[in-house]
Design a protein around this motif. Sequence first.
Motif, PDB file in Angstrom:
ATOM      1  N   ASN A   4       8.719  28.214-115.264  1.00 58.04           N
ATOM      2  CA  ASN A   4      10.028  27.618-114.975  1.00 58.04           C
ATOM      3  C   ASN A   4      11.139  28.668-115.002  1.00 58.04           C
ATOM      4  O   ASN A   4      12.063  28.608-114.201  1.00 58.04           O
ATOM      5  N   ILE A   5      11.029  29.656-115.890  1.00 56.92           N
ATOM      6  CA  ILE A   5      12.009  30.746-115.941  1.00 56.92           C
ATOM      7  C   ILE A   5      11.945  31.545-114.639  1.00 56.92           C
ATOM      8  O   ILE A   5      12.973  31.880-114.046  1.00 56.92           O
ATOM      9  N   ALA A   6      10.728  31.815-114.157  1.00 61.49           N
ATOM     10  CA  ALA A   6      10.556  32.564-112.906  1.00 61.49           C
ATOM     11  C   ALA A   6      11.156  31.796-111.726  1.00 61.49           C
ATOM     12  O   ALA A   6      11.786  32.386-110.852  1.00 61.49           O
ATOM     13  N   LEU A   7      10.957  30.476-111.704  1.00 58.96           N
ATOM     14  CA  LEU A   7      11.527  29.652-110.631  1.00 58.96           C
ATOM     15  C   LEU A   7      13.053  29.722-110.652  1.00 58.96           C
ATOM     16  O   LEU A   7      13.693  29.890-109.618  1.00 58.96           O
ATOM     17  N   ARG A   8      13.647  29.598-111.862  1.00 59.81           N
ATOM     18  CA  ARG A   8      15.109  29.666-111.990  1.00 59.81           C
ATOM     19  C   ARG A   8      15.633  31.025-111.523  1.00 59.81           C
ATOM     20  O   ARG A   8      16.661  31.104-110.877  1.00 59.81           O
ATOM     21  N   SER A   9      14.898  32.088-111.878  1.00 61.44           N
ATOM     22  CA  SER A   9      15.367  33.438-111.543  1.00 61.44           C
ATOM     23  C   SER A   9      15.411  33.658-110.026  1.00 61.44           C
ATOM     24  O   SER A   9      16.141  34.505-109.549  1.00 61.44           O
ATOM     25  N   LYS A  10      14.643  32.876-109.271  1.00 62.93           N
ATOM     26  CA  LYS A  10      14.674  32.967-107.805  1.00 62.93           C
ATOM     27  C   LYS A  10      15.666  31.959-107.206  1.00 62.93           C
ATOM     28  O   LYS A  10      15.685  31.741-106.005  1.00 62.93           O
ATOM     29  N   GLY A  11      16.463  31.296-108.054  1.00 59.09           N
ATOM     30  CA  GLY A  11      17.488  30.380-107.566  1.00 59.09           C
ATOM     31  C   GLY A  11      16.965  28.989-107.254  1.00 59.09           C
ATOM     32  O   GLY A  11      17.663  28.182-106.650  1.00 59.09           O
ATOM     33  N   LEU A  12      15.736  28.685-107.675  1.00 58.52           N
ATOM     34  CA  LEU A  12      15.149  27.367-107.404  1.00 58.52           C
ATOM     35  C   LEU A  12      15.466  26.437-108.573  1.00 58.52           C
ATOM     36  O   LEU A  12      14.600  26.081-109.366  1.00 58.52           O
ATOM     37  N   ARG A  13      16.723  26.037-108.671  1.00 57.36           N
ATOM     38  CA  ARG A  13      17.209  25.281-109.815  1.00 57.36           C
ATOM     39  C   ARG A  13      16.680  23.854-109.901  1.00 57.36           C
ATOM     40  O   ARG A  13      16.655  23.266-110.967  1.00 57.36           O
ATOM     41  N   GLU A  14      16.284  23.281-108.757  1.00 55.91           N
ATOM     42  CA  GLU A  14      15.834  21.897-108.768  1.00 55.91           C
ATOM     43  C   GLU A  14      14.314  21.764-108.719  1.00 55.91           C
ATOM     44  O   GLU A  14      13.785  20.692-108.485  1.00 55.91           O
ATOM     45  N   VAL A  15      13.611  22.879-108.919  1.00 56.42           N
ATOM     46  CA  VAL A  15      12.144  22.853-108.927  1.00 56.42           C
ATOM     47  C   VAL A  15      11.686  23.137-110.347  1.00 56.42           C
ATOM     48  O   VAL A  15      12.221  24.019-111.019  1.00 56.42           O
ATOM     49  N   TYR A  16      10.681  22.382-110.817  1.00 56.80           N
ATOM     50  CA  TYR A  16      10.132  22.658-112.140  1.00 56.80           C
ATOM     51  C   TYR A  16       8.621  22.455-112.104  1.00 56.80           C
ATOM     52  O   TYR A  16       8.084  21.759-111.247  1.00 56.80           O
ATOM     53  N   ALA A  17       7.949  23.116-113.025  1.00 55.56           N
ATOM     54  CA  ALA A  17       6.494  23.039-113.098  1.00 55.56           C
ATOM     55  C   ALA A  17       6.089  22.276-114.348  1.00 55.56           C
ATOM     56  O   ALA A  17       6.662  22.469-115.414  1.00 55.56           O
ATOM     57  N   GLU A  18       5.104  21.406-114.174  1.00 55.55           N
ATOM     58  CA  GLU A  18       4.477  20.741-115.317  1.00 55.55           C
ATOM     59  C   GLU A  18       3.058  21.283-115.374  1.00 55.55           C
ATOM     60  O   GLU A  18       2.311  21.181-114.401  1.00 55.55           O
ATOM     61  N   VAL A  19       2.696  21.875-116.505  1.00 58.36           N
ATOM     62  CA  VAL A  19       1.362  22.448-116.650  1.00 58.36           C
ATOM     63  C   VAL A  19       0.602  21.630-117.683  1.00 58.36           C
ATOM     64  O   VAL A  19       1.071  21.444-118.809  1.00 58.36           O
ATOM     65  N   ASN A  20      -0.602  21.134-117.311  1.00 56.50           N
ATOM     66  CA  ASN A  20      -1.381  20.327-118.256  1.00 56.50           C
ATOM     67  C   ASN A  20      -2.337  21.215-119.064  1.00 56.50           C
ATOM     68  O   ASN A  20      -2.387  22.430-118.877  1.00 56.50           O
ATOM     69  N   ARG A  21      -3.128  20.600-119.951  1.00 57.22           N
ATOM     70  CA  ARG A  21      -4.024  21.352-120.831  1.00 57.22           C
ATOM     71  C   ARG A  21      -5.117  22.093-120.062  1.00 57.22           C
ATOM     72  O   ARG A  21      -5.630  23.095-120.522  1.00 57.22           O
ATOM     73  N   ASP A  22      -5.443  21.585-118.864  1.00 57.86           N
ATOM     74  CA  ASP A  22      -6.476  22.234-118.048  1.00 57.86           C
ATOM     75  C   ASP A  22      -5.909  23.392-117.218  1.00 57.86           C
ATOM     76  O   ASP A  22      -6.594  23.906-116.334  1.00 57.86           O
ATOM     77  N   LEU A  23      -4.641  23.734-117.479  1.00 57.94           N
ATOM     78  CA  LEU A  23      -3.944  24.804-116.766  1.00 57.94           C
ATOM     79  C   LEU A  23      -3.813  24.518-115.266  1.00 57.94           C
ATOM     80  O   LEU A  23      -3.977  25.391-114.423  1.00 57.94           O
ATOM     81  N   ILE A  24      -3.518  23.259-114.969  1.00 55.06           N
ATOM     82  CA  ILE A  24      -3.194  22.863-113.599  1.00 55.06           C
ATOM     83  C   ILE A  24      -1.688  22.605-113.578  1.00 55.06           C
ATOM     84  O   ILE A  24      -1.185  21.793-114.340  1.00 55.06           O
ATOM     85  N   ALA A  25      -1.013  23.356-112.701  1.00 53.15           N
ATOM     86  CA  ALA A  25       0.442  23.225-112.605  1.00 53.15           C
ATOM     87  C   ALA A  25       0.779  22.298-111.438  1.00 53.15           C
ATOM     88  O   ALA A  25       0.215  22.423-110.351  1.00 53.15           O
ATOM     89  N   THR A  26       1.695  21.370-111.687  1.00 51.27           N
ATOM     90  CA  THR A  26       2.227  20.536-110.609  1.00 51.27           C
ATOM     91  C   THR A  26       3.696  20.892-110.448  1.00 51.27           C
ATOM     92  O   THR A  26       4.467  20.794-111.410  1.00 51.27           O
ATOM     93  N   LEU A  27       4.042  21.348-109.244  1.00 50.67           N
ATOM     94  CA  LEU A  27       5.439  21.680-108.970  1.00 50.67           C
ATOM     95  C   LEU A  27       6.147  20.436-108.459  1.00 50.67           C
ATOM     96  O   LEU A  27       5.662  19.768-107.545  1.00 50.67           O
ATOM     97  N   ARG A  28       7.274  20.124-109.062  1.00 50.68           N
ATOM     98  CA  ARG A  28       8.048  18.940-108.695  1.00 50.68           C
ATOM     99  C   ARG A  28       9.501  19.342-108.442  1.00 50.68           C
ATOM    100  O   ARG A  28       9.919  20.427-108.791  1.00 50.68           O
ATOM    101  N   GLY A  29      10.262  18.400-107.877  1.00 51.80           N
ATOM    102  CA  GLY A  29      11.673  18.650-107.630  1.00 51.80           C
ATOM    103  C   GLY A  29      11.943  18.746-106.140  1.00 51.80           C
ATOM    104  O   GLY A  29      11.147  18.286-105.323  1.00 51.80           O
ATOM    105  N   SER A  30      13.073  19.365-105.799  1.00 52.33           N
ATOM    106  CA  SER A  30      13.447  19.430-104.390  1.00 52.33           C
ATOM    107  C   SER A  30      14.087  20.766-104.051  1.00 52.33           C
ATOM    108  O   SER A  30      14.627  21.452-104.917  1.00 52.33           O
ATOM    109  N   VAL A  31      13.980  21.110-102.759  1.00 49.13           N
ATOM    110  CA  VAL A  31      14.566  22.344-102.226  1.00 49.13           C
ATOM    111  C   VAL A  31      15.304  22.005-100.940  1.00 49.13           C
ATOM    112  O   VAL A  31      15.071  20.956-100.336  1.00 49.13           O
ATOM    113  N   ASP A  32      16.189  22.910-100.522  1.00 53.19           N
ATOM    114  CA  ASP A  32      16.948  22.702 -99.289  1.00 53.19           C
ATOM    115  C   ASP A  32      16.161  23.108 -98.047  1.00 53.19           C
ATOM    116  O   ASP A  32      16.341  22.544 -96.988  1.00 53.19           O
TER     117      ASP A  32
END
Length: 136
Positions: A4-32
Amino acid sequence: GDLNIALRSKGLREVYAEVNRDLIATLRGSVDKTDDKAVALHIARSNRELKEVRDNIQVKPSLPPPIDAARLEGEINRALRRAGIIGVTAMVSEDIEVTLKGSVATAKQKSEAFEIAGNFKGVKRVMDNIFIVELR
């Protein structure tokens, strides 16, 4: 966290990652733009610890550019002249409402003027200030 820090650093303020115990990341949110979505997915997929990256990012629909009232007014007036409707002038307000002013010789010319003005993209309504002056 780091993702999530890496996403913010690229200006993707409305995108966030949810990572589960199996290390599967789901990216959610919106972009322009679709390009921003590709950047977010690249950032997540370049993270070696993740087993899988799922994309659930929405691309926001783009808004049409605002209509320039003065430019539209000029375009409508040129179209009226090309159609031979010389006695009518279009005035376009800031909220893109057109008022047709002037005079014509026939009801047919008046309806043509309305049709021309109404066919321009973005015109909300056309108001009538045209007089029919029948020449005898």
